[in-house]
Design a protein around this motif. Structure first.
Motif, PDB file in Angstrom:
ATOM      1  N   TYR A 167       5.227   0.721  13.941  1.00 57.58           N
ATOM      2  CA  TYR A 167       4.370   0.482  12.466  1.00 57.58           C
ATOM      3  C   TYR A 167       4.068  -0.553  11.383  1.00 57.58           C
ATOM      4  O   TYR A 167       4.714  -1.396  11.752  1.00 57.58           O
ATOM      5  CB  TYR A 167       5.586   2.132  12.025  1.00 57.58           C
ATOM      6  CG  TYR A 167       7.034   1.295  11.777  1.00 57.58           C
ATOM      7  CD1 TYR A 167       7.481   0.355  10.597  1.00 57.58           C
ATOM      8  CD2 TYR A 167       7.867   1.993  12.254  1.00 57.58           C
ATOM      9  CE1 TYR A 167       8.332   0.148   9.683  1.00 57.58           C
ATOM     10  CE2 TYR A 167       9.883   1.114  11.857  1.00 57.58           C
ATOM     11  CZ  TYR A 167       9.526   0.511  10.909  1.00 57.58           C
ATOM     12  OH  TYR A 167      10.644  -0.520  10.271  1.00 57.58           O
ATOM     13  N   ASP A 196       3.774  -1.601   7.322  1.00 66.11           N
ATOM     14  CA  ASP A 196       4.171  -1.401   5.899  1.00 66.11           C
ATOM     15  C   ASP A 196       2.948  -1.672   5.265  1.00 66.11           C
ATOM     16  O   ASP A 196       2.622  -2.299   5.025  1.00 66.11           O
ATOM     17  CB  ASP A 196       5.887  -2.190   5.720  1.00 66.11           C
ATOM     18  CG  ASP A 196       6.592  -1.768   6.622  1.00 66.11           C
ATOM     19  OD1 ASP A 196       6.738   0.001   6.815  1.00 66.11           O
ATOM     20  OD2 ASP A 196       7.350  -2.517   6.974  1.00 66.11           O
ATOM     21  N   SER A 197       2.710  -0.829   3.904  1.00 67.91           N
ATOM     22  CA  SER A 197       1.473  -0.996   3.196  1.00 67.91           C
ATOM     23  C   SER A 197       1.733  -1.580   2.234  1.00 67.91           C
ATOM     24  O   SER A 197       3.706  -1.885   1.785  1.00 67.91           O
ATOM     25  CB  SER A 197       0.995  -0.171   2.732  1.00 67.91           C
ATOM     26  OG  SER A 197       1.191   0.606   2.335  1.00 67.91           O
ATOM     27  N   HIS A 208       5.015   0.411  -0.121  1.00 63.26           N
ATOM     28  CA  HIS A 208       6.556   0.556   0.854  1.00 63.26           C
ATOM     29  C   HIS A 208       7.615   0.193   0.301  1.00 63.26           C
ATOM     30  O   HIS A 208       8.797   0.078   0.128  1.00 63.26           O
ATOM     31  CB  HIS A 208       6.606  -0.129   2.587  1.00 63.26           C
ATOM     32  CG  HIS A 208       7.778   0.036   2.360  1.00 63.26           C
ATOM     33  ND1 HIS A 208       8.888   0.819   2.683  1.00 63.26           N
ATOM     34  CD2 HIS A 208       8.499  -1.027   3.654  1.00 63.26           C
ATOM     35  CE1 HIS A 208       9.942   0.483   3.411  1.00 63.26           C
ATOM     36  NE2 HIS A 208       9.123  -0.857   4.243  1.00 63.26           N
ATOM     37  N   ASP A 235      -1.130   2.442  -0.863  1.00 69.85           N
ATOM     38  CA  ASP A 235      -0.271   2.888  -0.050  1.00 69.85           C
ATOM     39  C   ASP A 235      -1.784   3.034   1.125  1.00 69.85           C
ATOM     40  O   ASP A 235      -2.413   2.691   1.161  1.00 69.85           O
ATOM     41  CB  ASP A 235      -0.294   4.295  -0.504  1.00 69.85           C
ATOM     42  CG  ASP A 235      -1.526   5.302  -0.617  1.00 69.85           C
ATOM     43  OD1 ASP A 235      -2.651   4.629   0.025  1.00 69.85           O
ATOM     44  OD2 ASP A 235      -1.447   5.961  -1.205  1.00 69.85           O
ATOM     45  N   LEU A 236      -1.164   4.086   2.807  1.00 69.84           N
ATOM     46  CA  LEU A 236      -2.094   4.087   3.683  1.00 69.84           C
ATOM     47  C   LEU A 236      -3.543   4.003   3.631  1.00 69.84           C
ATOM     48  O   LEU A 236      -4.300   3.584   3.948  1.00 69.84           O
ATOM     49  CB  LEU A 236      -1.474   4.733   4.473  1.00 69.84           C
ATOM     50  CG  LEU A 236      -0.084   4.596   5.033  1.00 69.84           C
ATOM     51  CD1 LEU A 236       0.157   6.004   5.988  1.00 69.84           C
ATOM     52  CD2 LEU A 236      -0.132   3.387   5.142  1.00 69.84           C
ATOM     53  N   LEU A 257       0.010  -7.442   4.847  1.00 70.22           N
ATOM     54  CA  LEU A 257       0.800  -5.921   5.656  1.00 70.22           C
ATOM     55  C   LEU A 257       1.559  -6.392   6.758  1.00 70.22           C
ATOM     56  O   LEU A 257       1.301  -7.824   7.647  1.00 70.22           O
ATOM     57  CB  LEU A 257      -0.743  -4.690   6.661  1.00 70.22           C
ATOM     58  CG  LEU A 257      -1.960  -4.648   5.729  1.00 70.22           C
ATOM     59  CD1 LEU A 257      -2.685  -4.658   6.757  1.00 70.22           C
ATOM     60  CD2 LEU A 257      -1.179  -3.825   4.383  1.00 70.22           C
ATOM     61  N   PRO A 293      -2.591   2.858  10.932  1.00 68.57           N
ATOM     62  CA  PRO A 293      -2.355   4.507  10.605  1.00 68.57           C
ATOM     63  C   PRO A 293      -3.127   4.989  10.127  1.00 68.57           C
ATOM     64  O   PRO A 293      -3.782   4.680  10.075  1.00 68.57           O
ATOM     65  CB  PRO A 293      -1.416   3.930   9.821  1.00 68.57           C
ATOM     66  CG  PRO A 293      -2.322   3.307   9.137  1.00 68.57           C
ATOM     67  CD  PRO A 293      -2.962   2.424   9.889  1.00 68.57           C
ATOM     68  N   LYS A 309      -4.668   7.859   7.410  1.00 71.27           N
ATOM     69  CA  LYS A 309      -5.002   7.729   6.524  1.00 71.27           C
ATOM     70  C   LYS A 309      -4.862   9.622   5.387  1.00 71.27           C
ATOM     71  O   LYS A 309      -5.095  10.005   5.400  1.00 71.27           O
ATOM     72  CB  LYS A 309      -6.897   7.671   6.233  1.00 71.27           C
ATOM     73  CG  LYS A 309      -6.802   7.849   4.868  1.00 71.27           C
ATOM     74  CD  LYS A 309      -8.477   7.113   4.289  1.00 71.27           C
ATOM     75  CE  LYS A 309      -8.988   6.941   3.734  1.00 71.27           C
ATOM     76  NZ  LYS A 309     -11.306   7.266   3.549  1.00 71.27           N
ATOM     77  N   SER A 337       4.617   3.683   5.124  1.00 69.76           N
ATOM     78  CA  SER A 337       4.878   3.363   5.745  1.00 69.76           C
ATOM     79  C   SER A 337       3.893   4.252   7.756  1.00 69.76           C
ATOM     80  O   SER A 337       4.210   5.967   7.139  1.00 69.76           O
ATOM     81  CB  SER A 337       5.677   2.799   6.504  1.00 69.76           C
ATOM     82  OG  SER A 337       6.417   1.914   5.771  1.00 69.76           O
ATOM     83  N   PHE A 338       4.332   4.240   8.647  1.00 70.72           N
ATOM     84  CA  PHE A 338       3.368   5.108   9.501  1.00 70.72           C
ATOM     85  C   PHE A 338       3.022   4.889  11.548  1.00 70.72           C
ATOM     86  O   PHE A 338       2.574   3.070  11.139  1.00 70.72           O
ATOM     87  CB  PHE A 338       1.799   5.998   8.931  1.00 70.72           C
ATOM     88  CG  PHE A 338       2.111   6.868   9.578  1.00 70.72           C
ATOM     89  CD1 PHE A 338       2.150   7.813   9.436  1.00 70.72           C
ATOM     90  CD2 PHE A 338       1.504   7.857  10.693  1.00 70.72           C
ATOM     91  CE1 PHE A 338       2.505   9.792   9.398  1.00 70.72           C
ATOM     92  CE2 PHE A 338       1.406   9.052  10.822  1.00 70.72           C
ATOM     93  CZ  PHE A 338       1.984   9.650  10.353  1.00 70.72           C
TER      94      PHE A 338
END
Length: 223
Positions: free
Chosen positions: A62, A64-65, A68, A75-76, A181, A203, A205, A211-212
């Motif tokens: 995954y 992390d932006s 996080h 964010d994503l 990132l 990831p 949007k 995170s994703f």
């Protein structure tokens, strides 16, 4: 069919019941609509399946932006695709070191690069050893050096980019504050060259998510 490039999959497969990080719940994968149940909606012989997955964002491989770690971070949904895709990559072979120091980065051009740390810890994936506090991690000094050198993405094939016994999480804190990132739980970095490849880790949007999971991969051309 002969291709002028090679794709290297750097992501773990997400499976029902799989633990990525001790203390976080495993994903639950099921049918929302089974093929059998779908038959009443369509013509005879026509079936569809709609799947359902329940999971925390930090599952599998995954990204992390900055959000996080920081409330005011991106964010994503706010991440520029140019920060996630088609990045020139550098693999740093850590040689078994637990704390990865600045020495591992000496002499490398890191500006605008995806810097991937190959520790070999991924061989322990889905074993109890993977979760031990003996896993390799990035030192605070190395994280600060990466920020100063202008890295775009930093990835690692270990349990955490930080020492999990250090509650300050300095690597996360330094990198994400500098809008760098992080990709954790990579795998198969041994299959990439040290240089001359492009890295992707994109990831979905999602607004308001930090995170994703990603399908991380490298493109190696001319092979």
């Amino acid at each position: 069919m002969k291709r002028a490039y090679r794709l290297v999959d750097l992501s773990h497969t997400i499976e029902d019941g799989m633990i990525t990080y001790k203390g976080l719940p495993a994903p639950v994968i099921s049918d929302h609509l089974t093929r059998e149940a779908s038959e009443k909606y369509y013509a005879p012989g026509t079936q569809f399946q709609i799947g359902r997955i329940e999971m925390v964002a930090n599952t599998g491989t995954y990204l992390d932006s900055p959000f996080h770690r920081y409330q005011d971070g991106r964010d994503l949904a706010a991440i520029d695709l140019y920060s996630l895709a088609n990045l020139p990559g550098v693999v740093v072979r850590t040689g078994g070191a637990r704390s990865i120091s600045i020495d591992a980065l000496s002499g490398l051009d890191l500006q605008g690069k995806a810097v991937l740390f190959h520790t070999g810890w991924d061989v322990h994936w889905r074993t109890e050893k993977y979760f031990e506090n003996t896993h390799p991690y990035l030192s605070a000094e190395a994280a600060a050096y990466l920020a100063q050198a202008g890295a775009t993405v930093v990835g690692i094939d270990s349990y955490n980019i930080d020492d999990t016994e250090d509650a300050r999480r300095p690597a996360h804190s330094i990198l994400l504050r500098n809008d760098i990132l992080i990709v954790e739980h990579l795998c198969r970095l041994a299959d990439l060259p040290d240089r001359d490849f492009q890295f992707f880790a994109v990831p979905v949007k999602v607004k308001g998510m930090a995170s994703f999971p990603v399908r991380a991969f490298g493109i190696v051309r001319g092979v």
